[in-house]
Write a protein that holds these residues in place. Structure first.
Motif, PDB file in Angstrom:
ATOM      1  N   SER A  36       0.854  -1.180  -0.039  1.00  0.00           N
ATOM      2  CA  SER A  36      -0.087  -0.099   0.076  1.00  0.00           C
ATOM      3  C   SER A  36       0.834   1.251  -0.027  1.00  0.00           C
ATOM      4  CB  SER A  36      -0.754   0.054   1.229  1.00  0.00           C
ATOM      5  OG  SER A  36      -0.188  -0.107   2.330  1.00  0.00           O
ATOM      6  N   ILE A  37       2.115   1.281   0.183  1.00  0.00           N
ATOM      7  CA  ILE A  37       3.073   2.289   0.272  1.00  0.00           C
ATOM      8  C   ILE A  37       3.563   2.717  -1.029  1.00  0.00           C
ATOM      9  CG2 ILE A  37       3.527   1.787   2.706  1.00  0.00           C
ATOM     10  CD1 ILE A  37       6.080   0.668   1.611  1.00  0.00           C
ATOM     11  N   THR A  38       3.482   1.984  -2.033  1.00  0.00           N
ATOM     12  CA  THR A  38       3.948   2.544  -3.206  1.00  0.00           C
ATOM     13  C   THR A  38       3.407   1.681  -4.411  1.00  0.00           C
ATOM     14  OG1 THR A  38       6.211   3.030  -4.641  1.00  0.00           O
ATOM     15  CG2 THR A  38       5.934   0.716  -3.356  1.00  0.00           C
ATOM     16  N   ASP A  39       3.522   2.198  -5.623  1.00  0.00           N
ATOM     17  CA  ASP A  39       3.147   1.273  -6.863  1.00  0.00           C
ATOM     18  C   ASP A  39       3.837   0.473  -7.611  1.00  0.00           C
ATOM     19  OD1 ASP A  39       0.609   2.631  -6.833  1.00  0.00           O
ATOM     20  OD2 ASP A  39       0.792   4.094  -8.085  1.00  0.00           O
ATOM     21  N   ALA A  40       5.187   0.919  -7.547  1.00  0.00           N
ATOM     22  CA  ALA A  40       6.238   0.142  -8.284  1.00  0.00           C
ATOM     23  C   ALA A  40       7.563   0.057  -7.841  1.00  0.00           C
ATOM     24  CB  ALA A  40       6.016   0.852  -9.927  1.00  0.00           C
ATOM     25  N   PHE A  41       8.252  -0.688  -8.319  1.00  0.00           N
ATOM     26  CA  PHE A  41       9.655  -0.790  -8.061  1.00  0.00           C
ATOM     27  C   PHE A  41      10.694  -0.996  -9.129  1.00  0.00           C
ATOM     28  CE2 PHE A  41       9.520  -3.264  -3.745  1.00  0.00           C
ATOM     29  CZ  PHE A  41       9.198  -2.211  -2.983  1.00  0.00           C
ATOM     30  N   ARG A  74      16.470   9.266   0.145  1.00  0.00           N
ATOM     31  CA  ARG A  74      17.729   8.850  -0.540  1.00  0.00           C
ATOM     32  C   ARG A  74      18.501   8.035   0.428  1.00  0.00           C
ATOM     33  NH1 ARG A  74      21.120  11.397  -5.325  1.00  0.00           N
ATOM     34  NH2 ARG A  74      23.317  10.055  -5.089  1.00  0.00           N
ATOM     35  N   GLU A  75      18.760   7.000   0.345  1.00  0.00           N
ATOM     36  CA  GLU A  75      19.449   6.143   1.423  1.00  0.00           C
ATOM     37  C   GLU A  75      20.505   5.289   0.407  1.00  0.00           C
ATOM     38  OE1 GLU A  75      16.906   3.590   3.616  1.00  0.00           O
ATOM     39  OE2 GLU A  75      15.737   5.248   4.345  1.00  0.00           O
ATOM     40  N   GLY A  76      21.520   5.094   1.322  1.00  0.00           N
ATOM     41  CA  GLY A  76      22.755   4.367   0.871  1.00  0.00           C
ATOM     42  C   GLY A  76      23.995   4.950   0.117  1.00  0.00           C
ATOM     43  N   ASP A  77      23.801   6.381   0.273  1.00  0.00           N
ATOM     44  CA  ASP A  77      24.892   6.919  -0.584  1.00  0.00           C
ATOM     45  C   ASP A  77      26.366   6.809   0.071  1.00  0.00           C
ATOM     46  OD1 ASP A  77      23.864   8.456  -2.647  1.00  0.00           O
ATOM     47  OD2 ASP A  77      23.198  10.105  -1.201  1.00  0.00           O
ATOM     48  N   ARG A  78      26.489   6.588   1.170  1.00  0.00           N
ATOM     49  CA  ARG A  78      27.800   6.231   1.749  1.00  0.00           C
ATOM     50  C   ARG A  78      28.570   5.485   1.186  1.00  0.00           C
ATOM     51  NH1 ARG A  78      28.102   5.769   7.819  1.00  0.00           N
ATOM     52  NH2 ARG A  78      28.168   3.553   7.270  1.00  0.00           N
ATOM     53  N   ASP A  86      13.196   6.875  -2.943  1.00  0.00           N
ATOM     54  CA  ASP A  86      12.020   6.690  -2.549  1.00  0.00           C
ATOM     55  C   ASP A  86      11.080   8.093  -3.110  1.00  0.00           C
ATOM     56  OD1 ASP A  86       9.150   6.410  -1.724  1.00  0.00           O
ATOM     57  OD2 ASP A  86      10.004   5.996   0.503  1.00  0.00           O
ATOM     58  N   TYR A  87      10.187   7.864  -4.233  1.00  0.00           N
ATOM     59  CA  TYR A  87       9.429   8.907  -4.983  1.00  0.00           C
ATOM     60  C   TYR A  87       7.828   8.796  -4.421  1.00  0.00           C
ATOM     61  CZ  TYR A  87      13.337  10.369  -7.857  1.00  0.00           C
ATOM     62  OH  TYR A  87      14.669  10.599  -8.244  1.00  0.00           O
ATOM     63  N   ILE A  90       6.918   5.703  -6.613  1.00  0.00           N
ATOM     64  CA  ILE A  90       7.831   4.473  -7.070  1.00  0.00           C
ATOM     65  C   ILE A  90       8.866   4.455  -5.817  1.00  0.00           C
ATOM     66  CG2 ILE A  90       7.280   4.514  -9.284  1.00  0.00           C
ATOM     67  CD1 ILE A  90       9.823   5.676  -9.959  1.00  0.00           C
ATOM     68  N   VAL A  91       9.626   3.359  -5.962  1.00  0.00           N
ATOM     69  CA  VAL A  91      10.890   3.270  -5.317  1.00  0.00           C
ATOM     70  C   VAL A  91      11.901   2.606  -6.193  1.00  0.00           C
ATOM     71  CG1 VAL A  91      12.214   2.093  -3.211  1.00  0.00           C
ATOM     72  CG2 VAL A  91       9.703   2.864  -3.190  1.00  0.00           C
ATOM     73  N   VAL A  92      13.087   3.315  -6.282  1.00  0.00           N
ATOM     74  CA  VAL A  92      14.093   2.833  -7.120  1.00  0.00           C
ATOM     75  C   VAL A  92      15.199   2.329  -6.372  1.00  0.00           C
ATOM     76  CG1 VAL A  92      15.877   3.767  -8.935  1.00  0.00           C
ATOM     77  CG2 VAL A  92      13.676   4.896  -8.902  1.00  0.00           C
TER      78      VAL A  92
END
Length: 148
Positions: A36-41, A74-78, A86-87, A90-92
């Motif tokens: 329910s939190i997003t439409d697409a990955f 935006r996570e995981g940059d380090r 996370d938009y 959608i989540v990329v």
């Protein structure tokens, strides 16, 4: 329920941006029926950390420039081994190839319908395996050269 037109538009633009930066194995799933939190990955990978970051930067820039949207998170940059954008709609996920194999997100979402992607993005399927085979061949050749 299916992914909204807006979600499909975001996925299509993000997939093309990833393909333009030579991402591997780009695939998108409509997860709207199970989450329910997003439409697409959108999933994509690259063989090194620098390319992972470059792909993410291009996706973020293109979605902002062409569709006027920015990620809410935006996570995981380090480490740049797995970066998530996370938009909301959608989540990329852009992963280093090793993380992609280890976590195998495709297995989790295989029952969800795939979304159609631009031809450039579809052409990336199998690129990670090709890259790994090429790298193995180069490593073998280098090893044989050292043993002589």
């Amino acid at each position: 329920m299916t992914a909204t037109d807006r979600s499909v538009e975001l996925i299509t633009t993000a997939a093309q941006a990833a393909a333009d930066k030579l991402a591997h194995d780009i695939i998108a799933y409509d997860v709207s029926d199970v989450l329910s939190i997003t439409d697409a990955f959108l999933l994509a990978s690259a063989p090194n950390d620098r390319q992972v970051k470059s792909i993410v930067d291009e996706i973020e820039e293109r979605l902002n420039k062409e569709l006027g949207t920015k990620p809410v998170r935006r996570e995981g940059d380090r480490d740049a081994r797995w970066i998530l954008l996370d938009y909301v709609d959608i989540v990329v996920h852009v992963q280093h190839s090793e993380e992609r194999v280890f976590y195998a997100l495709e297995r989790l979402w295989k029952d969800c319908p795939e979304l159609d992607l631009p031809a450039d993005a579809q052409a990336t399927r199998g690129k990670a395996a090709e890259h790994a085979d090429l790298q193995d061949a180069e490593d073998d050749a280098e090893l044989r050269g050292e043993l002589r």
